[in-house]
Design a protein around this motif. Structure first.
Motif, PDB file in Angstrom:
ATOM      1  N   ARG A 163       0.710  -1.075   0.310  1.00 33.43           N
ATOM      2  CA  ARG A 163      -0.058   0.144  -0.043  1.00 33.43           C
ATOM      3  C   ARG A 163       0.882   1.206  -0.073  1.00 33.43           C
ATOM      4  O   ARG A 163       1.829   1.285   0.736  1.00 33.43           O
ATOM      5  CB  ARG A 163      -0.842   0.145   1.156  1.00 33.43           C
ATOM      6  CG  ARG A 163      -1.942   1.095   1.505  1.00 33.43           C
ATOM      7  CD  ARG A 163      -2.583   0.969   2.613  1.00 33.43           C
ATOM      8  NE  ARG A 163      -3.710   1.989   2.979  1.00 33.43           N
ATOM      9  CZ  ARG A 163      -5.034   1.699   2.818  1.00 33.43           C
ATOM     10  NH1 ARG A 163      -5.505   0.681   2.030  1.00 33.43           N
ATOM     11  NH2 ARG A 163      -6.046   2.525   3.125  1.00 33.43           N
ATOM     12  N   PRO A 173      -3.770   6.510   4.325  1.00 31.65           N
ATOM     13  CA  PRO A 173      -3.996   6.387   5.842  1.00 31.65           C
ATOM     14  C   PRO A 173      -4.971   5.061   6.001  1.00 31.65           C
ATOM     15  O   PRO A 173      -5.598   4.626   5.273  1.00 31.65           O
ATOM     16  CB  PRO A 173      -4.843   7.473   6.445  1.00 31.65           C
ATOM     17  CG  PRO A 173      -5.266   8.090   5.037  1.00 31.65           C
ATOM     18  CD  PRO A 173      -4.472   7.833   4.030  1.00 31.65           C
ATOM     19  N   ILE A 179      -7.598   2.838   8.833  1.00 31.42           N
ATOM     20  CA  ILE A 179      -8.770   3.101   9.597  1.00 31.42           C
ATOM     21  C   ILE A 179      -8.363   2.424  10.777  1.00 31.42           C
ATOM     22  O   ILE A 179      -7.916   1.390  11.048  1.00 31.42           O
ATOM     23  CB  ILE A 179     -10.067   2.371   8.969  1.00 31.42           C
ATOM     24  CG1 ILE A 179     -10.504   3.379   7.731  1.00 31.42           C
ATOM     25  CG2 ILE A 179     -11.273   2.506   9.872  1.00 31.42           C
ATOM     26  CD1 ILE A 179     -11.654   2.568   7.140  1.00 31.42           C
ATOM     27  N   VAL A 232     -13.965  10.281  10.161  1.00 30.47           N
ATOM     28  CA  VAL A 232     -12.772  10.965  10.097  1.00 30.47           C
ATOM     29  C   VAL A 232     -12.789  12.253  10.791  1.00 30.47           C
ATOM     30  O   VAL A 232     -13.710  13.090  10.775  1.00 30.47           O
ATOM     31  CB  VAL A 232     -12.411  11.232   8.520  1.00 30.47           C
ATOM     32  CG1 VAL A 232     -10.902  12.184   8.528  1.00 30.47           C
ATOM     33  CG2 VAL A 232     -12.021   9.964   7.702  1.00 30.47           C
ATOM     34  N   LEU A 270     -17.095  10.685   2.149  1.00 28.44           N
ATOM     35  CA  LEU A 270     -15.881  10.716   1.251  1.00 28.44           C
ATOM     36  C   LEU A 270     -15.958   9.392   0.547  1.00 28.44           C
ATOM     37  O   LEU A 270     -15.306   9.087  -0.647  1.00 28.44           O
ATOM     38  CB  LEU A 270     -14.765  10.498   2.282  1.00 28.44           C
ATOM     39  CG  LEU A 270     -14.493  11.632   3.057  1.00 28.44           C
ATOM     40  CD1 LEU A 270     -13.079  11.510   4.167  1.00 28.44           C
ATOM     41  CD2 LEU A 270     -14.174  12.829   2.362  1.00 28.44           C
ATOM     42  N   ARG A 271     -16.565   8.188   1.117  1.00 30.47           N
ATOM     43  CA  ARG A 271     -16.695   6.864   0.409  1.00 30.47           C
ATOM     44  C   ARG A 271     -18.346   6.526   0.877  1.00 30.47           C
ATOM     45  O   ARG A 271     -18.471   6.305   1.960  1.00 30.47           O
ATOM     46  CB  ARG A 271     -15.778   5.987   0.789  1.00 30.47           C
ATOM     47  CG  ARG A 271     -15.775   4.626  -0.033  1.00 30.47           C
ATOM     48  CD  ARG A 271     -14.800   3.768   0.382  1.00 30.47           C
ATOM     49  NE  ARG A 271     -14.675   2.936   1.795  1.00 30.47           N
ATOM     50  CZ  ARG A 271     -13.863   2.414   2.308  1.00 30.47           C
ATOM     51  NH1 ARG A 271     -12.751   2.478   1.845  1.00 30.47           N
ATOM     52  NH2 ARG A 271     -14.045   2.090   3.643  1.00 30.47           N
ATOM     53  N   PRO A 299      -7.629   9.923   0.867  1.00 33.74           N
ATOM     54  CA  PRO A 299      -6.327   9.449  -0.206  1.00 33.74           C
ATOM     55  C   PRO A 299      -6.596   8.334  -0.923  1.00 33.74           C
ATOM     56  O   PRO A 299      -6.191   8.297  -2.108  1.00 33.74           O
ATOM     57  CB  PRO A 299      -5.076   9.330   0.644  1.00 33.74           C
ATOM     58  CG  PRO A 299      -5.441  10.265   1.889  1.00 33.74           C
ATOM     59  CD  PRO A 299      -6.855  10.229   1.932  1.00 33.74           C
ATOM     60  N   MET A 331      -9.122   7.335  -2.495  1.00 34.63           N
ATOM     61  CA  MET A 331      -9.872   7.637  -3.627  1.00 34.63           C
ATOM     62  C   MET A 331      -8.940   7.974  -5.083  1.00 34.63           C
ATOM     63  O   MET A 331      -9.546   7.712  -6.240  1.00 34.63           O
ATOM     64  CB  MET A 331     -10.930   8.806  -3.711  1.00 34.63           C
ATOM     65  CG  MET A 331     -11.893   8.353  -2.762  1.00 34.63           C
ATOM     66  SD  MET A 331     -13.245   7.323  -3.392  1.00 34.63           S
ATOM     67  CE  MET A 331     -14.423   6.849  -2.131  1.00 34.63           C
TER      68      MET A 331
HETATM   69  P1  AMP Z   1      -9.607   0.549   3.387  1.00 36.77           P
HETATM   70  O1  AMP Z   1      -9.648   0.387   4.795  1.00 36.77           O
HETATM   71  O2  AMP Z   1      -8.463  -0.234   2.676  1.00 36.77           O
HETATM   72  O3  AMP Z   1     -10.548   0.540   2.691  1.00 36.77           O
HETATM   73  O4  AMP Z   1      -8.980   2.168   3.093  1.00 36.77           O
HETATM   74  C1  AMP Z   1      -9.278   2.990   4.017  1.00 36.77           C
HETATM   75  C2  AMP Z   1      -9.876   4.388   3.439  1.00 36.77           C
HETATM   76  O5  AMP Z   1     -10.383   5.316   4.308  1.00 36.77           O
HETATM   77  C3  AMP Z   1      -8.893   4.825   2.392  1.00 36.77           C
HETATM   78  O6  AMP Z   1      -9.796   5.086   1.201  1.00 36.77           O
HETATM   79  C4  AMP Z   1      -8.346   6.102   2.896  1.00 36.77           C
HETATM   80  O7  AMP Z   1      -7.986   6.996   2.206  1.00 36.77           O
HETATM   81  C5  AMP Z   1      -9.580   6.457   3.869  1.00 36.77           C
HETATM   82  N1  AMP Z   1      -8.922   7.153   4.931  1.00 36.77           N
HETATM   83  C6  AMP Z   1      -8.221   6.776   6.167  1.00 36.77           C
HETATM   84  N2  AMP Z   1      -7.948   7.661   7.130  1.00 36.77           N
HETATM   85  C7  AMP Z   1      -8.216   8.827   6.499  1.00 36.77           C
HETATM   86  C8  AMP Z   1      -8.440  10.215   6.784  1.00 36.77           C
HETATM   87  N3  AMP Z   1      -7.710  10.584   7.876  1.00 36.77           N
HETATM   88  N4  AMP Z   1      -8.705  11.017   5.873  1.00 36.77           N
HETATM   89  C9  AMP Z   1      -9.442  10.706   4.935  1.00 36.77           C
HETATM   90  N5  AMP Z   1      -9.707   9.461   4.458  1.00 36.77           N
HETATM   91  C10 AMP Z   1      -9.031   8.502   5.274  1.00 36.77           C
END
Ligand code: AMP
Ligand code: MG
Length: 350
Positions: free
Chosen positions: A61, A66, A68, A102, A197-198, A233, A235
């Motif tokens: 990655r 970032p 979660i 977030v 955001l998603r 990020p 996205m």
């Molecule tokens: P995934 O767990 O693989 O689905 O990816 C986590 C998603 O959360 C990714 O799209 C990251 O860009 C987003 N994400 C995690 N932390 C942040 C943050 N501090 N701000 C914005 N997006 C976040």
């Protein structure tokens, strides 16, 4: 690395003993893949910078995307972020469940976990195995989806085994994930403003019950423009794209089936097809491979099947893959967001 696989069906005594071992791996800085109600997560101690780094290595990655952190009780968010009333309302309505929030991070979240951003993403899952693992670990578990970067998120243990054998200490096989698409992500500003955001199972319409003013980040539906900065990020990366090009078709089924019939004359074609349309497509394009995609209205089922279909399609070496263009309402928006990326924004309107 030797990867141990443990299978868990229910939370009996033996399971808890296994989860205690998994929790020990996390506490000691190792990597454990675990099931959640959305997709499988690749977990490590979110407060341990070097453990977080291992996640990026195992997935391949990019280090600016970032993680979660997964907590066991919505109140735990207050230990790691500056929460506010909007958070409390979201927590009350949707947690535990498939939503990630977030917010501005406290200093105890290492910059490796949040890719140097001032914010951190927090989620309280509802899956019982995930809950028990977080409880036993006693730390927030940083966990992105447990796939290799760029491949579809894993929704079955077999997907995880394909991607992560030899890269993690343990894989907890908890069967198929209940929902099968990643969580809804919202950003809460200090003043309580909310931005999607998603999209995920918790919809814009659901969020609208918490606050009237829900913004939708451009990247949810649209391609990023050159040089544009993105709120989330993840996205900006090419995601979920199978090896064969995917095209989303928008139009009447008769026109769609004529089009597919033509393409199938000279190409090895796969079609994601609503149940009601299967017979029609079969009749027009007998050589096309059909993935039955459930009822048109049953977007929860489509979400559940999507990543498994994309992974399967990769194994079958199609020349082209066709799928219906989802609507942008309800859970449809989450499907649209994932499928438009899988299709590299190719929509054919007819
Ligand atoms: P995934 O767990 O693989 O689905 O990816 C986590 C998603 O959360 C990714 O799209 C990251 O860009 C987003 N994400 C995690 N932390 C942040 C943050 N501090 N701000 C914005 N997006 C976040
Ligand atoms: Mg992911």
């Amino acid at each position: 690395m030797n990867t141990e696989i443990i299978k868990i069906a229910s939370l009996d005594e033996e399971t808890v003993r296994n989860l205690e071992r998994a929790a020990k791996i996390i506490k000691e800085g190792g990597l454990v893949v675990f099931p959640t109600e959305t997709v499988y997560g690749l977990g490590a101690d979110g407060t341990n910078a070097s453990a977080a780094k291992k996640i990026y290595e195992a997935k391949g990655r990019p280090s600016d995307n970032p993680l979660i952190i997964h907590i066991n009780s919505p109140d735990d968010a207050k230990r790691y972020t500056y929460t506010n009333e909007t958070y409390d309302a979201i927590a009350k309505a949707f947690m535990p469940g498939p939503i990630t929030v977030v917010m501005r991070a406290k200093d105890n979240v290492p910059s490796e976990t949040r890719a140097s951003l001032p914010t951190v993403a927090v989620r309280c899952p509802s899956n019982k195995i995930a809950n028990k693992l977080i409880e036993l670990a006693g730390v927030p578990i940083a966990a992105p989806s447990a796939n290799l970067s760029g491949s579809p998120s894993p929704t079955k243990a077999s997907h995880v085994i394909d991607d992560m054998m030899g890269r993690v200490d343990m894989i907890i096989d908890g069967g198929d994930c209940e929902f099968g698409l990643e969580s809804t992500i919202v950003k809460i500003e200090d003043n309580g403003d909310l931005t999607l955001l998603r999209p995920g199972k918790i919809t814009v319409e659901d969020l609208g019950k918490i606050t009237k003013n829900v913004k939708i980040a451009d990247a949810v539906t649209d391609k990023l423009k050159e040089g544009e900065t993105v709120l989330s990020p993840g996205m900006k990366y090419r995601h979920y794209a199978p090896k064969a090009p995917v095209y989303l078709l928008d139009g009447e089924i008769s026109k769609i089936s004529d089009y597919i019939a033509k393409r199938a004359e000279s190409s090895h074609v796969a079609v994601l097809c609503y149940t009601d349309d299967v017979e029609h497509i079969k009749a027009c394009a007998p050589s096309a491979f059909i993935y039955e995609f459930g009822d048109k209205e049953n977007e929860l089922l489509q979400a559940h099947m999507l990543f498994d279909i994309l992974r399967d399609a990769d194994k079958k070496s199609f020349d082209e893959i066709y799928a219906p263009l989802p609507r942008k309402e309800g859970v449809g928006l989450a499907l649209y967001n994932r499928m438009i990326r899988a299709a590299a924004y190719h929509i054919i309107r007819m």
